[in-house]
Design a protein around this motif. Structure first.
Motif, mmCIF file in Angstrom:
data_model
loop_
_atom_site.group_PDB
_atom_site.id
_atom_site.type_symbol
_atom_site.label_atom_id
_atom_site.label_comp_id
_atom_site.label_asym_id
_atom_site.label_seq_id
_atom_site.Cartn_x
_atom_site.Cartn_y
_atom_site.Cartn_z
ATOM 1 N N GLY A 179 0.805 -1.221 0.000
ATOM 2 C CA GLY A 179 0.000 0.000 0.000
ATOM 3 C C GLY A 179 0.833 1.264 0.000
ATOM 4 N N HIS A 180 0.122 2.397 -0.117
ATOM 5 C CA HIS A 180 0.774 3.704 -0.181
ATOM 6 C C HIS A 180 -0.123 4.799 0.413
ATOM 7 C CE1 HIS A 180 -1.492 3.033 -3.902
ATOM 8 N NE2 HIS A 180 -1.798 4.316 -3.823
ATOM 9 N N GLY A 181 -1.007 4.412 1.298
ATOM 10 C CA GLY A 181 -1.944 5.378 1.861
ATOM 11 C C GLY A 181 -1.385 6.131 3.061
ATOM 12 N N PRO A 182 -2.103 7.150 3.503
ATOM 13 C CA PRO A 182 -1.638 7.979 4.611
ATOM 14 C C PRO A 182 -1.791 7.330 5.991
ATOM 15 C CG PRO A 182 -3.776 8.741 3.857
ATOM 16 C CD PRO A 182 -3.341 7.657 2.906
ATOM 17 N N LEU A 184 -8.093 -4.431 2.500
ATOM 18 C CA LEU A 184 -8.054 -3.000 2.817
ATOM 19 C C LEU A 184 -7.733 -2.205 1.553
ATOM 20 C CD1 LEU A 184 -5.996 -3.078 6.132
ATOM 21 C CD2 LEU A 184 -8.419 -2.576 5.897
ATOM 22 N N PRO A 185 -8.297 -1.008 1.420
ATOM 23 C CA PRO A 185 -7.960 -0.174 0.256
ATOM 24 C C PRO A 185 -6.531 0.364 0.413
ATOM 25 C CG PRO A 185 -9.468 0.991 1.725
ATOM 26 C CD PRO A 185 -9.293 -0.392 2.279
ATOM 27 N N LEU A 186 -5.621 -0.096 -0.447
ATOM 28 C CA LEU A 186 -4.209 0.239 -0.300
ATOM 29 C C LEU A 186 -3.868 1.654 -0.736
ATOM 30 C CD1 LEU A 186 -2.582 -3.161 -1.282
ATOM 31 C CD2 LEU A 186 -3.176 -2.272 0.985
ATOM 32 N N TYR A 201 -4.285 2.895 3.041
ATOM 33 C CA TYR A 201 -3.474 2.276 4.080
ATOM 34 C C TYR A 201 -2.105 1.865 3.536
ATOM 35 C CZ TYR A 201 -7.766 1.828 6.762
ATOM 36 O OH TYR A 201 -8.923 2.093 7.441
ATOM 37 N N THR A 202 -1.098 1.950 4.395
ATOM 38 C CA THR A 202 0.213 1.361 4.156
ATOM 39 C C THR A 202 0.430 0.347 5.261
ATOM 40 O OG1 THR A 202 1.062 3.408 3.205
ATOM 41 C CG2 THR A 202 2.686 1.786 3.900
ATOM 42 N N LEU A 203 0.666 -0.904 4.883
ATOM 43 C CA LEU A 203 0.847 -1.990 5.843
ATOM 44 C C LEU A 203 2.314 -2.378 5.899
ATOM 45 C CD1 LEU A 203 -2.041 -4.322 4.597
ATOM 46 C CD2 LEU A 203 -2.153 -2.589 6.388
ATOM 47 N N TYR A 204 2.828 -2.595 7.113
ATOM 48 C CA TYR A 204 4.180 -3.097 7.310
ATOM 49 C C TYR A 204 4.083 -4.335 8.196
ATOM 50 C CZ TYR A 204 6.125 1.314 5.637
ATOM 51 O OH TYR A 204 6.458 2.397 4.875
#
Length: 66
Positions: free
Chosen positions: A26-29, A53-55, A58-61
């Motif tokens: 993802g690349h979200g805020p 989740l809408p990526l 969201y950014t997931l780590y």
């Protein structure tokens, strides 16, 4: 770990000695750090988060030690 996740995994050194791995999706805020709680809650419990989740939001780590 899914095949999609395997392509995003990066091996890392922690303090120059300990080995670990990390992946990002993802690349979200909104940033989510996925940490498992031991032998009964493994990284496998997080498989599919990037599919649910809408990526763009969201950014997931995920991080683990080898």
């Amino acid at each position: 770990m899914t095949q999609a996740q395997a392509g995003k995994v990066r091996h890392i050194a922690v303090d120059g000695a300990d080995q670990g791995w990390a992946w990002r999706a993802g690349h979200g805020p909104i940033t989510l750090l996925l940490l498992h709680g031991g032998s009964d809650c493994t990284h496998g419990n997080f498989e599919g988060f990037e599919d649910g989740l809408p990526l763009d939001k969201y950014t997931l780590y995920d991080y683990g030690r080898l």
